[in-house]
Write a protein that holds these residues in place. Structure first.
Motif, PDB file in Angstrom:
ATOM      1  N   GLU A  10       0.832  -1.200   0.000  1.00 23.04           N
ATOM      2  CA  GLU A  10       0.000   0.000   0.000  1.00 23.04           C
ATOM      3  C   GLU A  10       0.870   1.254   0.000  1.00 23.04           C
ATOM      4  O   GLU A  10       0.586   2.218  -0.719  1.00 23.04           O
ATOM      5  N   GLU A  11       1.938   1.237   0.762  1.00 23.78           N
ATOM      6  CA  GLU A  11       2.854   2.379   0.808  1.00 23.78           C
ATOM      7  C   GLU A  11       3.487   2.641  -0.558  1.00 23.78           C
ATOM      8  O   GLU A  11       3.546   3.784  -1.031  1.00 23.78           O
ATOM      9  N   SER A  13       2.362   1.879  -3.438  1.00 21.00           N
ATOM     10  CA  SER A  13       1.393   2.214  -4.478  1.00 21.00           C
ATOM     11  C   SER A  13       1.195   3.720  -4.607  1.00 21.00           C
ATOM     12  O   SER A  13       0.628   4.191  -5.591  1.00 21.00           O
ATOM     13  N   HIS A  14       1.688   4.472  -3.620  1.00 21.92           N
ATOM     14  CA  HIS A  14       1.600   5.926  -3.647  1.00 21.92           C
ATOM     15  C   HIS A  14       2.940   6.528  -4.057  1.00 21.92           C
ATOM     16  O   HIS A  14       3.980   5.861  -4.015  1.00 21.92           O
ATOM     17  N   GLN A  15       2.911   7.771  -4.453  1.00 22.47           N
ATOM     18  CA  GLN A  15       4.146   8.478  -4.787  1.00 22.47           C
ATOM     19  C   GLN A  15       5.083   8.502  -3.599  1.00 22.47           C
ATOM     20  O   GLN A  15       4.658   8.561  -2.446  1.00 22.47           O
ATOM     21  N   HIS A  65       7.023   7.668 -10.900  1.00 28.17           N
ATOM     22  CA  HIS A  65       6.865   6.946  -9.640  1.00 28.17           C
ATOM     23  C   HIS A  65       8.230   6.495  -9.114  1.00 28.17           C
ATOM     24  O   HIS A  65       8.540   6.700  -7.925  1.00 28.17           O
ATOM     25  N   SER A  68      10.131   9.405  -7.787  1.00 28.07           N
ATOM     26  CA  SER A  68       9.629   9.901  -6.499  1.00 28.07           C
ATOM     27  C   SER A  68      10.134   9.057  -5.325  1.00 28.07           C
ATOM     28  O   SER A  68      10.122   9.503  -4.182  1.00 28.07           O
ATOM     29  N   TRP A  69      10.589   7.841  -5.638  1.00 27.96           N
ATOM     30  CA  TRP A  69      11.155   6.960  -4.606  1.00 27.96           C
ATOM     31  C   TRP A  69      12.679   7.003  -4.588  1.00 27.96           C
ATOM     32  O   TRP A  69      13.325   6.169  -3.955  1.00 27.96           O
ATOM     33  N   ARG A 227      -0.479  -0.224 -11.776  1.00 28.23           N
ATOM     34  CA  ARG A 227      -0.299  -0.075 -10.329  1.00 28.23           C
ATOM     35  C   ARG A 227       0.560  -1.202  -9.776  1.00 28.23           C
ATOM     36  O   ARG A 227       1.505  -0.959  -9.010  1.00 28.23           O
TER      37      ARG A 227
END
Length: 266
Positions: A10-11, A13-15, A65, A68-69, A227
Motif C-alpha cells: 500500500e505504501e 502504491s503511492h508516490q 513513480h 519519487s522513490w 499499479r
C-alpha cells in the motif's frame, strides 16, 4: 499476504517522498527523457526501454513513480520505428547509463552512484534490457514487463546475466504469451530470477494513455496492471539498487493481482 507486506504494498502504491523533475536527454545528444528526484547525491539509476512503437511518454507514470522513490530514470526515445534494431537499442540503454553517471543532473544537485545501476523495459524493450545487461558489468538489477524475444536472442543473453532480476508476464498477452518469453528468459537467467504472472493483464496493459499503435497491438492501458508494476518494480529496485531491505517482503508476498511462478525451460 502477511500484514507487514500488505502495508508495504500500500505504501509503494503511492508516490514516494521526493519531488520529481523532468529533463530532456536530447540536451546531451540522446533523444529521450529523464526523471530525477529534485535533489540527492549518489542516487541509484535505471535506464528504461520502451516497447515496440511506443514513445517513452507512454510510461510517464512509472518513470515518475520510480523517481519519487529516489531513482534517476532515463528513457531513451530511440529505435521507435517498426524495423528497430534491438542491438542498437541495447547500446542506447547503456549510453543512457553513461549519461546518468557522467553528468550532474537537475541544477547540479543530483548525481548517480555508478555502483547502483539497473535496467528495465516493456515488450521488446524488456528483451533489449536483457541484451544490454549481458554486455554491461555495471548493471546490478534488471526488471522486465511482458518481455518479447529479440535478435540477438534475449533468451540466450539471459544466461550471461548474473545480477538479480524480476520478470512480469501478462496472463492475457497475445503478443508474448505468459508461458513463453518471460518464462524462458527467467529460466535461462544466470542469477536470481523472480517471475510473476498478472492473470488479467494484456500486453499493452503496462502502457499509459492512447496511441495509434493500439490499432495494431491487442490490449490497452490498464490502471490495475500499471499499479502492480509500479509497486513491484519500485520494491525490486529499492532492495537491489538502493540497498533498502525494508521492502524485501514485497518481493516474496502474495501481491493481489499476481501469481508467483516457477520458470520452466522449453
Amino acid at each position: 499476504m502477511a500484514s507487514k507486506a500488505k502495508h508495504l504494498v500500500e505504501e509503494l502504491s503511492h508516490q514516494g517522498p521526493h519531488r520529481v523533475l523532468r529533463g530532456d536527454l536530447a540536451l546531451v545528444g540522446l533523444p529521450g527523457v529523464v526523471h530525477t528526484p529534485a535533489e540527492g547525491l549518489g542516487l541509484p539509476a535505471v535506464a528504461f526501454a520502451h516497447g515496440w512503437l511506443q514513445p517513452p511518454v507512454r510510461y510517464r507514470g512509472l518513470l515518475r513513480h520510480l523517481a519519487s522513490w529516489g531513482f534517476v530514470v532515463a528513457a531513451p526515445g530511440t529505435q521507435l520505428g517498426p524495423l528497430a534494431s534491438h542491438r542498437l537499442f541495447a547500446a542506447d540503454l547503456r549510453t543512457a547509463l553513461d549519461v546518468c553517471t557522467g553528468v550532474r543532473l537537475g541544477d547540479g544537485s543530483v548525481s548517480v552512484d555508478a555502483g547502483k545501476l539497473g535496467l528495465a523495459g516493456h515488450s521488446v524493450g524488456g528483451g533489449c534490457a536483457v541484451l544490454a545487461a549481458a554486455e554491461d558489468s555495471r548493471v546490478r538489477a534488471v526488471a522486465t514487463m511482458a518481455a518479447t524475444q529479440t535478435k540477438p536472442f534475449a533468451t540466450d543473453a539471459a544466461s550471461r546475466c548474473g545480477m538479480p532480476s524480476l520478470h512480469l508476464a501478462a496472463g492475457k498477452d497475445l503478443v508474448a504469451p505468459a508461458v513463453g518469453h518471460a518464462s524462458l528468459i527467467a529460466s535461462n537467467w544466470a542469477g536470481e530470477a523472480g517471475l510473476r504472472t498478472l492473470p488479467k493483464a494484456t500486453h499493452m496493459g503496462f502502457t499509459e494513455g492512447r496511441h495509434w499503435s493500439n490499432l495494431l497491438l491487442p490490449g490497452k492501458a490498464e490502471y490495475a496492471t500499471q499499479r502492480v508494476a509500479r509497486v513491484l518494480l519500485t520494491a525490486f529496485f529499492l532492495v537491489h539498487l538502493a540497498g533498502n531491505r525494508r521492502y524485501a517482503p514485497v518481493l516474496d508476498a502474495d501481491v493481489k493481482g499476481t501469481v508467483i511462478e516457477t520458470a520452466q525451460a522449453a
